[in-house]
Design an enzyme around this catalytic site. Structure first.
Site, PDB file in Angstrom:
ATOM      1  CB  CYS A  23      -1.070  -0.039   1.325  1.00  0.00           C
ATOM      2  SG  CYS A  23      -2.275  -1.136   0.912  1.00  0.00           S
ATOM      3  CE  LYS A  26      -4.429   2.993  -0.303  1.00  0.00           C
ATOM      4  NZ  LYS A  26      -5.296   3.120   0.946  1.00  0.00           N
ATOM      5  CG  ASP A  58     -11.981   1.356   4.756  1.00  0.00           C
ATOM      6  OD1 ASP A  58     -10.945   1.914   4.539  1.00  0.00           O
ATOM      7  OD2 ASP A  58     -12.857   1.517   5.706  1.00  0.00           O
ATOM      8  CG  ASP A  75      -6.626  -2.373  -1.819  1.00  0.00           C
ATOM      9  OD1 ASP A  75      -5.579  -2.064  -2.135  1.00  0.00           O
ATOM     10  OD2 ASP A  75      -6.991  -1.772  -0.778  1.00  0.00           O
ATOM     11  N   GLY A 146     -11.574 -13.582 -12.505  1.00  0.00           N
ATOM     12  CA  GLY A 146     -10.470 -12.331 -12.329  1.00  0.00           C
ATOM     13  C   GLY A 146     -10.207 -12.039 -13.720  1.00  0.00           C
ATOM     14  CG  HIS A 147      -8.771  -8.604 -16.598  1.00  0.00           C
ATOM     15  ND1 HIS A 147      -9.202  -9.229 -17.793  1.00  0.00           N
ATOM     16  CD2 HIS A 147      -8.237  -7.533 -17.259  1.00  0.00           C
ATOM     17  CE1 HIS A 147      -8.768  -8.331 -18.921  1.00  0.00           C
ATOM     18  NE2 HIS A 147      -8.017  -7.597 -18.323  1.00  0.00           N
ATOM     19  CB  SER A 148      -4.387 -12.086 -16.310  1.00  0.00           C
ATOM     20  OG  SER A 148      -4.716 -12.688 -17.093  1.00  0.00           O
ATOM     21  CG  ASP A 234      -8.704  -1.047   5.895  1.00  0.00           C
ATOM     22  OD1 ASP A 234      -9.021   0.014   5.446  1.00  0.00           O
ATOM     23  OD2 ASP A 234      -8.554  -1.810   5.240  1.00  0.00           O
TER      24      ASP A 234
END
Length: 353
Positions: A23, A26, A58, A75, A146-148, A234
């Site tokens: 993170c 960011k 969040d 995320d 998902g995606h790649s 968080d």
């Protein structure tokens, strides 16, 4: 020190492929606000969109019936550790945290994968996926798809879907003056990740890093059922200070915290003393320093260290303190009281040394 290259199963240091770990990569808060403002992203017109960009929460929340709202978050980040399995675990726990921070129950997730297939073996990406699936299994959900893409940087994360009753959503702006501030995890992840990247970390401290970042914030789902917890978020890339200021400004309050009560992972201070901490620690401090008083010298590192898969920060009704501590004890949840929300003052956060 931990020999990253000692294992034949780990031929490549994934952290060499990232400038900012986890993170810590960011976009700076001020620049992010500029992007969202210029794009009109703070404007919401759908009444069923209960939580969107405007609240800096969040996750997004969309009401689909009187009793069900859907939570969605996405995320992802560049590698925070070298081991691909651990990278996947940390990324998954971090993404799931956004649903828990809203008080919700995760129901399934999709993966987001960017991989330089010509430079990093596909088998490493498979290990990343395996790590993510192991955490999803712990959370009781499926990694459904998902995606790649093939790209120059390894990036991984999840889009997580969850559910919650519309009247039980926990926002980051619900704190009231007098509320007690609690944390559910120790701080120092960014410092340890930087020590790893610089090959200065000990095996013992690496184990602490993995243990902390792979621990799920599932207590958030429990707290979603309790009105005594007025607000929740968080602690991630903007550090404790950044996320606390978001809570304060959302509620129109200030906060007083005690530096000595901040829970730090054992051994982190030794790295800080060696000036081992993320560059983005200063980015966070530059953003929030003018809203803060009482910070002395390098204490800013504890406050601004960007966390990955950090703990929950809670605003708890002080009249319910006994109930809260008992509930946390019964859930075997670690908890630290660090301060109090107060009426709005000249500075948003005061730090008592």
């Amino acid at each position: 020190m931990l020999d990253i290259n000692s294992s034949p199963k780990q031929p490549t240091r994934l952290t060499e492929w990232s400038e900012g770990s986890g993170c810590g990569c960011k976009i700076a808060p001020a620049i992010l606000d500029q992007i969202l403002n210029a794009s009109g992203s703070f404007t919401q017109t759908d009444p069923n969109l209960l939580v969107g960009n405007s609240g800096k929460d969040d996750a997004a929340v969309y009401q689909v019936s009187e009793e069900i709202a859907v939570i969605n978050t996405v995320d992802f980040f560049t590698p925070i550790v070298d081991d691909p399995f651990d990278f996947g675990r940390i990324a998954a726990a971090n993404a799931l945290s956004d649903v828990y921070a809203m008080g919700g129950k995760p129901i399934f997730a999709n993966a987001i994968l960017s991989w330089p297939v010509e430079k990093l073996a596909p088998e490493l990406a498979a290990k990343v996926m395996e790590g993510a699936k192991s955490i999803c299994k712990t959370a009781g959900i499926e990694l459904a798809g998902g995606h790649s893409i093939a790209a120059k940087d390894p990036i991984f994360g999840l889009s997580v879907n969850g559910i919650i009753h519309p009247k039980k959503i926990k926002l980051n702006k619900g704190a009231k003056a007098g509320d007690l501030i609690f944390l559910t995890k120790e701080l120092g992840v960014g410092v340890l990740a930087t020590a790893l990247k610089r090959q200065k970390i000990s095996e013992e401290d690496y184990a602490k890093l993995i243990d902390t970042t792979c621990s799920l914030n599932s207590i958030g789902e429990v707290l979603g059922n309790h009105a005594e917890v007025h607000a929740m978020t968080d602690v991630t890339g903007f550090g404790l200070l950044g996320h606390l200021i978001e809570m304060c400004e959302g509620a129109g309050l200030s906060a007083v915290i005690e530096l000595q009560k901040l829970p730090m992972i054992a051994g982190v201070q030794e790295y800080i003393n060696q000036f081992i901490f993320p560059d983005n620690t200063y980015r966070n401090w530059n953003t929030y320093s003018d809203k803060t008083k009482g910070v002395v010298g390098m204490d800013l590192v504890k406050l601004c260290d960007p966390q990955t898969s950090g703990g929950l920060m809670l605003a708890v009704d002080p009249a319910q303190l006994d109930w809260f501590l008992q509930a946390m004890s019964e859930s075997k949840q670690s908890i630290w009281q660090i301060g109090t929300f107060v009426e709005k003052a000249e500075q948003v956060v005061e730090v008592l040394v």
